[in-house]
Design a protein around this motif. Structure first.
Motif, PDB file in Angstrom:
ATOM      1  N   THR A 197       0.821  -1.224   0.000  1.00  0.00           N
ATOM      2  CA  THR A 197       0.000   0.000   0.000  1.00  0.00           C
ATOM      3  C   THR A 197       0.850   1.268   0.000  1.00  0.00           C
ATOM      4  N   LEU A 198       2.172   1.120   0.153  1.00  0.00           N
ATOM      5  CA  LEU A 198       3.056   2.283   0.243  1.00  0.00           C
ATOM      6  C   LEU A 198       3.510   2.729  -1.143  1.00  0.00           C
ATOM      7  N   ASN A 199       3.680   4.034  -1.315  1.00  0.00           N
ATOM      8  CA  ASN A 199       4.139   4.583  -2.583  1.00  0.00           C
ATOM      9  C   ASN A 199       5.186   5.665  -2.349  1.00  0.00           C
ATOM     10  N   TYR A 200       5.657   6.266  -3.422  1.00  0.00           N
ATOM     11  CA  TYR A 200       6.733   7.253  -3.317  1.00  0.00           C
ATOM     12  C   TYR A 200       6.428   8.368  -2.318  1.00  0.00           C
ATOM     13  N   PRO A 201       5.223   8.949  -2.302  1.00  0.00           N
ATOM     14  CA  PRO A 201       4.954  10.012  -1.314  1.00  0.00           C
ATOM     15  C   PRO A 201       5.202   9.571   0.129  1.00  0.00           C
ATOM     16  N   ASP A 202       4.918   8.304   0.437  1.00  0.00           N
ATOM     17  CA  ASP A 202       5.170   7.797   1.798  1.00  0.00           C
ATOM     18  C   ASP A 202       6.670   7.798   2.101  1.00  0.00           C
ATOM     19  N   LEU A 203       7.458   7.370   1.106  1.00  0.00           N
ATOM     20  CA  LEU A 203       8.911   7.351   1.287  1.00  0.00           C
ATOM     21  C   LEU A 203       9.461   8.768   1.366  1.00  0.00           C
ATOM     22  N   LYS A 204       8.886   9.666   0.588  1.00  0.00           N
ATOM     23  CA  LYS A 204       9.344  11.064   0.592  1.00  0.00           C
ATOM     24  C   LYS A 204       9.105  11.706   1.950  1.00  0.00           C
ATOM     25  N   VAL A 205       7.938  11.478   2.530  1.00  0.00           N
ATOM     26  CA  VAL A 205       7.642  12.016   3.861  1.00  0.00           C
ATOM     27  C   VAL A 205       8.620  11.452   4.888  1.00  0.00           C
ATOM     28  N   PHE A 206       8.892  10.142   4.796  1.00  0.00           N
ATOM     29  CA  PHE A 206       9.820   9.487   5.721  1.00  0.00           C
ATOM     30  C   PHE A 206      11.225  10.054   5.552  1.00  0.00           C
ATOM     31  N   HIS A 207      11.663  10.202   4.302  1.00  0.00           N
ATOM     32  CA  HIS A 207      12.987  10.737   4.001  1.00  0.00           C
ATOM     33  C   HIS A 207      13.133  12.166   4.519  1.00  0.00           C
ATOM     34  N   ASP A 208      12.117  12.979   4.296  1.00  0.00           N
ATOM     35  CA  ASP A 208      12.162  14.366   4.768  1.00  0.00           C
ATOM     36  C   ASP A 208      12.276  14.433   6.289  1.00  0.00           C
ATOM     37  N   LYS A 209      11.557  13.545   6.961  1.00  0.00           N
ATOM     38  CA  LYS A 209      11.555  13.553   8.428  1.00  0.00           C
ATOM     39  C   LYS A 209      12.886  13.062   8.999  1.00  0.00           C
ATOM     40  N   GLU A 210      13.463  12.045   8.385  1.00  0.00           N
ATOM     41  CA  GLU A 210      14.625  11.390   8.979  1.00  0.00           C
ATOM     42  C   GLU A 210      15.977  11.853   8.424  1.00  0.00           C
ATOM     43  N   MET A 211      15.999  12.392   7.197  1.00  0.00           N
ATOM     44  CA  MET A 211      17.294  12.655   6.566  1.00  0.00           C
ATOM     45  C   MET A 211      17.474  14.075   6.041  1.00  0.00           C
ATOM     46  N   LYS A 212      16.459  14.633   5.440  1.00  0.00           N
ATOM     47  CA  LYS A 212      16.609  15.901   4.732  1.00  0.00           C
ATOM     48  C   LYS A 212      17.005  17.039   5.663  1.00  0.00           C
ATOM     49  N   ASN A 213      18.100  17.739   5.267  1.00  0.00           N
ATOM     50  CA  ASN A 213      18.586  18.916   5.999  1.00  0.00           C
ATOM     51  C   ASN A 213      18.819  18.638   7.482  1.00  0.00           C
ATOM     52  N   LYS A 214      19.236  17.435   7.784  1.00  0.00           N
ATOM     53  CA  LYS A 214      19.513  17.071   9.173  1.00  0.00           C
ATOM     54  C   LYS A 214      21.021  17.192   9.458  1.00  0.00           C
ATOM     55  N   PRO A 215      21.379  17.456  10.710  1.00  0.00           N
ATOM     56  CA  PRO A 215      22.800  17.453  11.061  1.00  0.00           C
ATOM     57  C   PRO A 215      23.338  16.023  11.144  1.00  0.00           C
ATOM     58  N   TYR A 216      24.621  15.876  10.829  1.00  0.00           N
ATOM     59  CA  TYR A 216      25.257  14.563  10.869  1.00  0.00           C
ATOM     60  C   TYR A 216      26.628  14.668  11.524  1.00  0.00           C
ATOM     61  N   VAL A 217      27.059  13.546  12.075  1.00  0.00           N
ATOM     62  CA  VAL A 217      28.449  13.409  12.477  1.00  0.00           C
ATOM     63  C   VAL A 217      29.144  12.655  11.354  1.00  0.00           C
ATOM     64  N   TYR A 218      30.144  13.271  10.757  1.00  0.00           N
ATOM     65  CA  TYR A 218      30.897  12.665   9.665  1.00  0.00           C
ATOM     66  C   TYR A 218      32.126  11.966  10.254  1.00  0.00           C
ATOM     67  N   CYS A 219      32.147  10.660  10.185  1.00  0.00           N
ATOM     68  CA  CYS A 219      33.302   9.888  10.644  1.00  0.00           C
ATOM     69  C   CYS A 219      34.216   9.674   9.441  1.00  0.00           C
ATOM     70  N   VAL A 220      35.397  10.281   9.483  1.00  0.00           N
ATOM     71  CA  VAL A 220      36.294  10.264   8.327  1.00  0.00           C
ATOM     72  C   VAL A 220      37.586   9.549   8.694  1.00  0.00           C
ATOM     73  N   LEU A 221      37.933   8.568   7.875  1.00  0.00           N
ATOM     74  CA  LEU A 221      39.162   7.806   8.068  1.00  0.00           C
ATOM     75  C   LEU A 221      39.995   7.941   6.805  1.00  0.00           C
ATOM     76  N   ALA A 222      41.189   8.547   6.928  1.00  0.00           N
ATOM     77  CA  ALA A 222      42.048   8.771   5.761  1.00  0.00           C
ATOM     78  C   ALA A 222      43.447   9.157   6.240  1.00  0.00           C
TER      79      ALA A 222
END
Length: 551
Positions: A499-524
């Motif tokens: 029953t899920l479609n792209y709008p459902d994923l878009k809402v989820f993505h916006d809530k959990e990922m879009k324009n959110k702060p992150y901790v970048y773990c960098v190994l180099a």
């Protein structure tokens, strides 16, 4: 010993055939190698015809002193490496809506629908209480193998010595039997024991043939109750630990795990909450043996998979704790709180390599069972495999990564936080482009009807074909219990996903990922990444191996 070898081979063969995939693999290998199947089935019978003299004659003939090749590996720098100039790479357009003729042909092939099978914890699992100990059991209706676990709700967070103590168990014996004697006894019974201790749980398990169940239980309980301190064995054990700790500091995967723990919990975290070298040197064998003895007097559960019914097991199983003995108190657990991710940060660690690895991390909200369907489909669509948006964009189209993925991680306990993770393993000179490419996807979810349909079909077929059987039912129940789920959550995912479609994923993505702060773990390698490139991502903190590992 020949009889023991045959019994162990018999047990291994039965264990292999418990798994559908292993069973199919054995059949496939025999077919493609054109082996006689009847001959394969009679292998154990043929083993019984081999004598000690046959084995000695074989060894003398083929394992003599001049019949071998020695291979040496030396470390160093190859001065003859030819440098290849890197060619320019043009991004490939990813047309996710197209299908090749071959794919169309495959899709047109008829297939039988696979009906899903869910675990019913009220029917597939039996419970009882015996001698003040809860028993969870799943009956083995297929063969004569058993597995049994003593499960303790205590781990490293309760006592930093506990993981050392249970591992030390494999190095020691009792006054009557040495460690080697125990190994031989278990082998003769075609049985084995295993120990593990994580942050919050400890398991002591035994497995083998049902005919030797009572003898195996007696053997492990003898070791637990009567283990004696062995300083010489402890010295050897400590040397192994120190070597393992040194090796960990040279393993980029382990270092990255330390960075991720730092991102999740902060400077004081479960990864670096370990004994210092001085504390390790001060550990006494008697301290570890006392912890082992105390396990026999610590509240626990018994998990069992085998031919016995739960009532039969309760009647026959010798309890670890004597009836009138008192339980020992479990030390209060140290609390590690997940830190809220409130701004962009960079945790950098130096590692001598040509590549650069970046892991995006952020803590989210607490577990909510209602999110399971959309989270599962989102992971399949966005970053869960070679057909995902992340893989096809970052690796296939832009050639910015050796490996890449992204996911929404659901907590394993209802008290814990969910998390968001993303990863890119790239060349150091592609660092900026790779970070920019992943950030674009984290902030803007591409739409592809074909990719979404593929993700749905893949997830649904995976759930329909998956079978949780045997001892895995016990582990599935424990996982559900930690999350407060009373039923197999896979059914809700399976029913809801269509029953899920792209709008459902878009809402989820916006809530959990879009324009959110992150901790970048960098190994180099330090000089491979420009400091200003790190600073433009977020506040930079360079960590030493001592800060990451705690020793």
């Amino acid at each position: 010993m020949i009889v023991s070898i045959i019994n162990n081979n018999k047990k291994d063969e039965i264990a292999t055939n418990e798994s559908y995939s292993s069973r199919a693999n054995v059949l496939m290998e025999s077919f493609t190698s054109e082996l006689d199947w009847a001959n394969e089935l009679s292998y154990n019978d043929r083993l019984t015809q081999i004598s000690k003299k046959d084995i000695v004659d074989f060894a003398n003939k083929y394992l003599n002193n001049d019949n071998y090749v020695a291979v040496y590996k030396r470390k160093g720098e190859d001065k003859d490496v030819v440098k290849v100039e890197k060619p320019p790479i043009t991004a490939v357009s990813v047309n996710r809506e197209d299908q090749s003729d071959f794919l169309k042909k495959v899709n047109e092939m008829p297939e039988n629908e696979i009906k899903p099978v869910w675990v019913d914890y009220s029917k597939d699992l039996q419970k009882t209480v015996s001698n003040d100990t809860e028993i969870l059991a799943v009956k083995n209706k297929e063969n004569e193998l058993f597995s049994m676990y003593y499960q303790y709700n205590t781990g490293k967070w309760n006592n930093k010595l506990l993981p050392l103590a249970v591992d030390y168990l494999e190095y020691i014996g009792t006054k009557q039997k040495s460690s080697e004697d125990f190994s031989k006894e278990f082998y003769k019974l075609a049985s084995s024991f295993n120990v593990s201790s994580s942050n919050e749980e400890t398991y002591i398990s035994i497995s083998g043939l049902n005919e030797n169940f009572a003898a195996t239980v007696s053997l492990i309980q003898d070791l637990l109750k009567n283990a004696v301190a062995d300083e010489e064995a402890l010295a050897s054990y400590k040397e192994g630990i120190k070597q393992s700790r040194a090796n960990a500091k040279e393993n980029k995967n382990v270092i990255m795990s330390g960075l991720r723990a730092y991102a999740k919990y902060g400077a004081k975290n479960p990864f670096n909450d370990v004994l210092t070298d001085a504390e390790l040197d001060a550990v006494k064998a008697s301290d570890l043996v006392k912890i082992i003895h105390d396990l026999t007097l610590t509240k626990h559960r018994v998990l069992y998979y085998g031919p016995k019914s739960v009532d039969q097991l309760a009647k026959e199983l010798t309890p670890l704790k004597a009836k009138n003995a008192k339980y020992v108190a479990i030390p209060k657990a140290k609390v590690f709180k997940e830190e809220p991710t409130v701004k962009n940060k960079v945790l950098f660690a130096d590692f001598d390599m040509k590549q650069a690895e970046v892991f995006w991390f952020r803590n989210s909200d607490k577990y909510n069972v209602k999110n399971a369907p959309v989270a599962s489909l989102f992971n399949s669509y966005f970053g869960g495999g070679m057909g995902s948006i992340v893989f096809q964009t970052i690796r296939e189209s832009k050639a910015l990564a050796y490996s890449t993925y992204a996911y929404f991680g659901q907590a394993s306990k209802k008290e814990d936080l969910n998390s968001v993770g993303a990863y890119v393993g790239t060349q150091a000179d592609k660092f900026n482009d790779a970070v920019e490419g992943m950030n674009e996807l984290l902030n803007d979810l591409p739409e592809s009807n074909k990719a979404l349909q593929t993700a749905k079909e893949s997830l649904l077929k995976s759930l329909a074909s998956e079978r949780i059987t045997n001892a895995s039912i016990l582990m599935s129940y424990l996982s559900a219990e930690k999350l407060g789920n009373k039923t197999d959550i896979r059914k809700e995912v399976y029913d809801k996903v269509p029953t899920l479609n792209y709008p459902d994923l878009k809402v989820f993505h916006d809530k959990e990922m879009k324009n959110k702060p992150y901790v970048y773990c960098v190994l180099a390698k330090t000089d491979a990444i420009k400091p200003e490139d790190l600073k433009k991502i977020g506040e930079v903190k360079t960590l030493t191996l001592k800060e990451i590992f705690g020793y």
